[in-house]
Scaffold this motif. Structure first.
Motif, PDB file in Angstrom:
ATOM      1  N   LEU A   1      40.017  36.634  57.499  1.00 62.04           N
ATOM      2  CA  LEU A   1      39.152  37.812  57.491  1.00 62.04           C
ATOM      3  C   LEU A   1      39.516  38.784  58.611  1.00 62.04           C
ATOM      4  O   LEU A   1      39.411  40.000  58.434  1.00 62.04           O
TER       5      LEU A   1
ATOM      6  N   THR B   1      32.463  36.262  60.919  1.00 54.86           N
ATOM      7  CA  THR B   1      32.190  37.430  60.082  1.00 54.86           C
ATOM      8  C   THR B   1      30.727  37.476  59.668  1.00 54.86           C
ATOM      9  O   THR B   1      30.245  36.631  58.917  1.00 54.86           O
TER      10      THR B   1
ATOM     11  N   TRP C   1      38.051  26.193  56.553  1.00 60.67           N
ATOM     12  CA  TRP C   1      37.510  27.388  55.906  1.00 60.67           C
ATOM     13  C   TRP C   1      36.045  27.627  56.227  1.00 60.67           C
ATOM     14  O   TRP C   1      35.343  28.263  55.456  1.00 60.67           O
TER      15      TRP C   1
ATOM     16  N   LEU D   1      39.472  30.648  57.879  1.00 63.24           N
ATOM     17  CA  LEU D   1      38.752  31.736  57.238  1.00 63.24           C
ATOM     18  C   LEU D   1      38.581  32.911  58.190  1.00 63.24           C
ATOM     19  O   LEU D   1      38.746  34.074  57.804  1.00 63.24           O
ATOM     20  N   ASP D   2      38.235  32.615  59.449  1.00 63.50           N
ATOM     21  CA  ASP D   2      38.113  33.689  60.437  1.00 63.50           C
ATOM     22  C   ASP D   2      39.441  34.425  60.604  1.00 63.50           C
ATOM     23  O   ASP D   2      39.476  35.660  60.718  1.00 63.50           O
TER      24      ASP D   2
ATOM     25  N   ASN E   1      33.137  29.627  58.251  1.00 65.20           N
ATOM     26  CA  ASN E   1      33.021  30.979  58.806  1.00 65.20           C
ATOM     27  C   ASN E   1      32.272  30.941  60.126  1.00 65.20           C
ATOM     28  O   ASN E   1      31.136  30.495  60.184  1.00 65.20           O
TER      29      ASN E   1
END
Length: 465
Positions: A233, A401, A396, A229-230, A398
Motif C-alpha cells: 500500500l 493504512t 498481509w 500489505l503495508d 494491515n
C-alpha cells in the motif's frame, strides 16, 4: 520559499502588484521580474544567485558567439564548449562527491585506499532544471531554431521563479517570443491561473503531504518493521504521492506564470493511463521526456543505424535520465528499468507480436512504474532490496493504512483521471463571475485547504533535483 506557504503568498501578491504596475515598459517589467526571481531563489541561499547569474551569462555569451560565427565548424566548437560548461556546473555540484566516493571504494577494493578530497558540496536548488534550460537554448540556437536573445531575456528565461526550482523545463522557443512584447492579462488567464493554483495547492498540501507523512515516509524509512500489505500500500501510496506532488507544482507554476501573462506548456497528461512505458514517458514530466528525446536520444542517433543502435540509444537515454535525478545507484537502476522495458517493447513491436488488451496493458505498465518508484524512493540499493524482500514475505496484516489514507489514495487517482477538459470548463464559468466574487471564492478555497492540510508543508519532491 515554498509555494503553499504564507511567505510565498505575500511575496506573490507583492510581485503581482509591482509587475503589473510597471507594465507600460516591457524592459522594466522584465527587469523587475528578474530581480524578484533572484529574491525568490535567494530565500534558500543567496550564494547561489551568483551561480544562476553566471550560468545565464555563459549561455548568453556562447549563443551570441554561435549566432555570429561564420562557419559551421566554429559554431559546433562553441556549442560543444557551452554544453560542457553547463554539464560542468551540474557535474560539480551534483556528482563530484558521488564519483569520488565510488573511486574511493574501488581503490579500497584493490587494496589502495586513499583519503580523497570530498567537499560535502551543498546542492543548489533547481540546478538540474536551469542547466538543462541553458543547454536546450544553446542547442536550439546552433540548430537555427532560435536567434540569440538579449542578456536580460536569457537571464529571465533561466531565472523566472515559477519554473526555476522544479520545472517545467520551459524552453527558449516557448518563452523567449513571449518576452518580446508586453503581455496582456485577460479574464481567461486569470480564471485558469487561479484554478490551477488552488487545484495544485489541494493536491500538494492535502493529498501528497498526508500520504507522505502518515504512510510513505514511515514505511520506506524502515521496511523491515512493516507487513507486506503495508509495503504494497505504501508503494501504491508513493505512486499517488509523487504524481500529486509533482503535478501540483507544475499546476501552480503554470497558474502563477499565467497571472503574470505568460503561458507554460503542459507537463502531465494522465500518465497512469499509459499502455506502455514509451506511452508513459509521453505523459509523465513531458518537459523532461521531450528534452531527453530532442537533445539526448536524437543526439545519440535516435532511430538511425538499425535496431541495435535504436535500442542502445533508448537504454542510454533512460539511464542518463535516471542519473539526472540524483547521484545514487537507485536512480540509475530506475532509469535502467524504464529503458530496459522500452527496449523490450521496441523489440516486441518490431517482431510484429500481438499487443496486450488495452486494460491489461495499462495495469501491467502501472505496476512496472510502481516497481520503479520503489527504487526511486528508497534511500539506497540495500533499502530497495529490503523493501522488495518484505513484499514477498507474505505477511498481509494491515498496520498503517487508515480509511482516511485509503480515501486520499483514491482521491489522488480520481484527480489523475479527471477529464482534461474539466478544468477548462470550470475556468470558463469562473471567468463570468464578477472580480470581487471570484476573489472571495479563491480566498475561501485557500482557507479551506489550509484547514484540511497536515501541519507544516514538506518540500516538493522535485526540489532535490
Amino acid at each position: 520559499m515554498l509555494f503553499p506557504t504564507l511567505d510565498f503568498g505575500l511575496f506573490f501578491l507583492a510581485a503581482f502588484v509591482l509587475v503589473w504596475a510597471v507594465s507600460a515598459s516591457n524592459e522594466w517589467r522584465k527587469l523587475l521580474l528578474l530581480v524578484l526571481s533572484w529574491a525568490f531563489y535567494g530565500a534558500w541561499d543567496w550564494r547561489f544567485v551568483a551561480l544562476l547569474i553566471a550560468s545565464a551569462v555563459i549561455n548568453w555569451g556562447a549563443a551570441g558567439l554561435i549566432y555570429a560565427a561564420r562557419t559551421r565548424g566554429t559554431q559546433k566548437a562553441i556549442v560543444t564548449v557551452g554544453v560542457i560548461a553547463n554539464l560542468g556546473i551540474l557535474g560539480f555540484f551534483k556528482y563530484y562527491d558521488f564519483f569520488l566516493e565510488q573511486l574511493g571504494a574501488l581503490l579500497a577494493g584493490w587494496g589502495m585506499a586513499r583519503d580523497l578530497p570530498l567537499l560535502q558540496i551543498v546542492l543548489p536548488v533547481g540546478v538540474s532544471f536551469f542547466t538543462f534550460q541553458g543547454m536546450s537554448y544553446l542547442i536550439d540556437v546552433y540548430r537555427g531554431r532560435l536567434k540569440a536573445a538579449s542578456l536580460l531575456d536569457i537571464t529571465l528565461l533561466m531565472s523566472f521563479f515559477p519554473h526555476l526550482v522544479a520545472g517545467p523545463i520551459v524552453r527558449g522557443a516557448d518563452l523567449l517570443p513571449q518576452f518580446e512584447k508586453t503581455p496582456r492579462l485577460n479574464r481567461d488567464m486569470v480564471a485558469m491561473g487561479l484554478l490551477l493554483i488552488v487545484w495544485g495547492l489541494f493536491k500538494k498540501a492535502v493529498v501528497a503531504s498526508e500520504l507522505s507523512v502518515n504512510l510513505v515516509d514511515p514505511v520506506f524509512f524502515d521496511p523491515s518493521a512493516h507487513s507486506s500489505l503495508d509495503l504494497l500500500l505504501a508503494a501504491y501510496g508513493y505512486a499517488v504521492q509523487i504524481y500529486c506532488d509533482f503535478s501540483a507544482y507544475s499546476d501552480m507554476a503554470i497558474g502563477i506564470a499565467a497571472l503574470f501573462g505568460y503561458r507554460f506548456p503542459r507537463n502531465f497528461n494522465q500518465p497512469y493511463r499509459a499502455a506502455s512505458l514509451q506511452d508513459f514517458w509521453r505523459r509523465w514530466h513531458i518537459s523532461l521526456s521531450s528534452w531527453l528525446r530532442d537533445y539526448l536520444y536524437i543526439g545519440l542517433g535516435g532511430n538511425r543505424g538499425g535496431l541495435f543502435m535504436q535500442c542502445r540509444n533508448i537504454l542510454l537515454t533512460m539511464l542518463l535520465g535516471g542519473f539526472w535525478h540524483g547521484a545514487k545507484w537507485t536512480f540509475l537502476i530506475w532509469g535502467g528499468l524504464h529503458g530496459g522495458v522500452q527496449v523490450i517493447e521496441t523489440l516486441w513491436r518490431k517482431a510484429g507480436l500481438p499487443g496486450l488488451p488495452k486494460l491489461l496493458a495499462i495495469l501491467v505498465t502501472f505496476h512496472i512504474v510502481t516497481l520503479g518508484w520503489i527504487f526511486f524512493r528508497a534511500e539506497s540499493f540495500d533499502a530497495a532490496i529490503a523493501y522488495l524482500s518484505g513484499l514477498g514475505a507474505g505477511d498481509w496484516h494491515n498496520g498503517m493504512t487508515t480509511p482516511l489514507l485509503a480515501g486520499l489514495m483514491l482521491l489522488g487517482m480520481a484527480f489523475h483521471f479527471t477529464p482534461p477538459g474539466l478544468a477548462q470548463g470550470i475556468a470558463l464559468r469562473l471567468r463570468l463571475l464578477p472580480a470581487p466574487l471570484l476573489g472571495l471564492l479563491v480566498a475561501a478555497a485557500i482557507l479551506l485547504v489550509d484547514a484540511m492540510r497536515y501541519e507544516g508543508v514538506a518540500p516538493f519532491i522535485y526540489y532535490q533535483f
